[in-house]
Design a protein around this motif. Sequence first.
Motif, PDB file in Angstrom:
ATOM      1  N   THR A  33      42.351  32.139  38.711  1.00 28.88           N
ATOM      2  CA  THR A  33      41.035  31.984  38.097  1.00 28.88           C
ATOM      3  C   THR A  33      40.166  33.155  38.535  1.00 28.88           C
ATOM      4  O   THR A  33      40.282  33.607  39.670  1.00 28.88           O
ATOM      5  CB  THR A  33      40.403  30.657  38.549  1.00 28.88           C
ATOM      6  OG1 THR A  33      41.295  29.604  38.204  1.00 28.88           O
ATOM      7  CG2 THR A  33      39.069  30.419  37.880  1.00 28.88           C
ATOM      8  N   PRO A  34      39.326  33.672  37.657  1.00 32.97           N
ATOM      9  CA  PRO A  34      38.544  34.854  38.039  1.00 32.97           C
ATOM     10  C   PRO A  34      37.933  34.744  39.435  1.00 32.97           C
ATOM     11  O   PRO A  34      37.361  33.714  39.798  1.00 32.97           O
ATOM     12  CB  PRO A  34      37.461  34.918  36.962  1.00 32.97           C
ATOM     13  CG  PRO A  34      38.132  34.338  35.762  1.00 32.97           C
ATOM     14  CD  PRO A  34      39.007  33.226  36.316  1.00 32.97           C
ATOM     15  N   ILE A  35      38.108  35.837  40.207  1.00 27.95           N
ATOM     16  CA  ILE A  35      37.590  35.855  41.574  1.00 27.95           C
ATOM     17  C   ILE A  35      36.135  36.291  41.610  1.00 27.95           C
ATOM     18  O   ILE A  35      35.453  36.103  42.600  1.00 27.95           O
ATOM     19  CB  ILE A  35      38.444  36.766  42.481  1.00 27.95           C
ATOM     20  CG1 ILE A  35      38.519  38.196  41.927  1.00 27.95           C
ATOM     21  CG2 ILE A  35      39.825  36.182  42.672  1.00 27.95           C
ATOM     22  CD1 ILE A  35      39.204  39.192  42.824  1.00 27.95           C
ATOM     23  N   ILE A  76      56.265  41.608  39.858  1.00 33.59           N
ATOM     24  CA  ILE A  76      54.911  42.119  40.010  1.00 33.59           C
ATOM     25  C   ILE A  76      54.422  41.693  41.393  1.00 33.59           C
ATOM     26  O   ILE A  76      54.415  40.507  41.717  1.00 33.59           O
ATOM     27  CB  ILE A  76      54.005  41.593  38.884  1.00 33.59           C
ATOM     28  CG1 ILE A  76      54.516  42.137  37.552  1.00 33.59           C
ATOM     29  CG2 ILE A  76      52.552  41.985  39.130  1.00 33.59           C
ATOM     30  CD1 ILE A  76      53.968  41.463  36.340  1.00 33.59           C
ATOM     31  N   LEU A  77      54.051  42.672  42.201  1.00 29.68           N
ATOM     32  CA  LEU A  77      53.593  42.392  43.560  1.00 29.68           C
ATOM     33  C   LEU A  77      52.139  41.950  43.577  1.00 29.68           C
ATOM     34  O   LEU A  77      51.738  41.191  44.454  1.00 29.68           O
ATOM     35  CB  LEU A  77      53.770  43.627  44.440  1.00 29.68           C
ATOM     36  CG  LEU A  77      55.209  44.126  44.606  1.00 29.68           C
ATOM     37  CD1 LEU A  77      55.235  45.369  45.481  1.00 29.68           C
ATOM     38  CD2 LEU A  77      56.097  43.033  45.184  1.00 29.68           C
ATOM     39  N   GLY A  78      51.335  42.418  42.630  1.00 25.24           N
ATOM     40  CA  GLY A  78      49.933  42.039  42.571  1.00 25.24           C
ATOM     41  C   GLY A  78      49.119  43.074  41.835  1.00 25.24           C
ATOM     42  O   GLY A  78      49.626  44.108  41.412  1.00 25.24           O
ATOM     43  N   GLY A  79      47.849  42.770  41.678  1.00 28.71           N
ATOM     44  CA  GLY A  79      46.942  43.667  40.979  1.00 28.71           C
ATOM     45  C   GLY A  79      45.679  42.926  40.598  1.00 28.71           C
ATOM     46  O   GLY A  79      45.357  41.878  41.163  1.00 28.71           O
ATOM     47  N   ALA A  80      44.962  43.478  39.632  1.00 33.52           N
ATOM     48  CA  ALA A  80      43.719  42.844  39.182  1.00 33.52           C
ATOM     49  C   ALA A  80      43.465  43.183  37.723  1.00 33.52           C
ATOM     50  O   ALA A  80      44.028  44.147  37.181  1.00 33.52           O
ATOM     51  CB  ALA A  80      42.540  43.289  40.047  1.00 33.52           C
ATOM     52  N   ASP A  81      42.615  42.368  37.113  1.00 37.31           N
ATOM     53  CA  ASP A  81      42.248  42.500  35.709  1.00 37.31           C
ATOM     54  C   ASP A  81      40.722  42.505  35.631  1.00 37.31           C
ATOM     55  O   ASP A  81      40.084  41.536  36.045  1.00 37.31           O
ATOM     56  CB  ASP A  81      42.828  41.316  34.931  1.00 37.31           C
ATOM     57  CG  ASP A  81      42.665  41.422  33.430  1.00 37.31           C
ATOM     58  OD1 ASP A  81      41.977  42.350  32.967  1.00 37.31           O
ATOM     59  OD2 ASP A  81      43.220  40.565  32.730  1.00 37.31           O
ATOM     60  N   TRP A  82      40.165  43.613  35.166  1.00 30.18           N
ATOM     61  CA  TRP A  82      38.719  43.724  34.975  1.00 30.18           C
ATOM     62  C   TRP A  82      38.450  43.432  33.505  1.00 30.18           C
ATOM     63  O   TRP A  82      38.723  44.258  32.626  1.00 30.18           O
ATOM     64  CB  TRP A  82      38.238  45.129  35.350  1.00 30.18           C
ATOM     65  CG  TRP A  82      38.334  45.385  36.826  1.00 30.18           C
ATOM     66  CD1 TRP A  82      37.317  45.239  37.727  1.00 30.18           C
ATOM     67  CD2 TRP A  82      39.470  45.816  37.577  1.00 30.18           C
ATOM     68  NE1 TRP A  82      37.772  45.561  38.988  1.00 30.18           N
ATOM     69  CE2 TRP A  82      39.083  45.910  38.923  1.00 30.18           C
ATOM     70  CE3 TRP A  82      40.795  46.124  37.238  1.00 30.18           C
ATOM     71  CZ2 TRP A  82      39.949  46.313  39.929  1.00 30.18           C
ATOM     72  CZ3 TRP A  82      41.666  46.508  38.238  1.00 30.18           C
ATOM     73  CH2 TRP A  82      41.231  46.601  39.569  1.00 30.18           C
ATOM     74  N   LEU A  83      37.945  42.236  33.213  1.00 28.02           N
ATOM     75  CA  LEU A  83      37.745  41.754  31.848  1.00 28.02           C
ATOM     76  C   LEU A  83      36.301  41.958  31.420  1.00 28.02           C
ATOM     77  O   LEU A  83      35.376  41.721  32.197  1.00 28.02           O
ATOM     78  CB  LEU A  83      38.069  40.259  31.770  1.00 28.02           C
ATOM     79  CG  LEU A  83      39.486  39.862  32.164  1.00 28.02           C
ATOM     80  CD1 LEU A  83      39.525  38.409  32.578  1.00 28.02           C
ATOM     81  CD2 LEU A  83      40.426  40.140  31.029  1.00 28.02           C
TER      82      LEU A  83
END
Length: 152
Positions: free
Chosen positions: A18-20, A50-57
């Motif tokens: 869920t968005p952080i 996939i080890l991880g990352g982020a999504d800037w929406l």
Amino acid sequence: MPEVKLTHAFDMQLSVKTPIANLGKTPLGGRLIADVTGGDVSGPMFSGRILGGADWLLMREDDVMQLDVRLTIEAEDGALIYARYEGLRHGPKEVMDKMARGEEVDPSQFYFRVSPRFETSSTSHLWLNKHLFLATGERNAQGPKYSVFKVE
């Protein structure tokens, strides 16, 4: 002119938290940041996790969700690959509302396309550095799922 051909390279299933962060309405639109906690990559040309990352929406004023995603992928052979993509997702309000509630939605009912780019120093995966890719997306309970195509 040479003909453009798309070849299915692999699929990516992301796990998204869920968005952080919800930055609210910025000058560009409603801004959310979501944590990519993992996922799988599998297909005829490439497999890994996939080890991880982020999504800037960014929810734009025209009701188009603009994605800006960065990931680290570990290939089956242990090689590390940096992935980034931008994309667009939109559709009828009732369809997008269902998706926002986490309900399964037929991918033909909305537009979801991204343009991934990859970067690695691994000699066995240098081909990822040298090609453009396009992907179609859908959303399931785990998160976004993409079918990635190499542009020939």
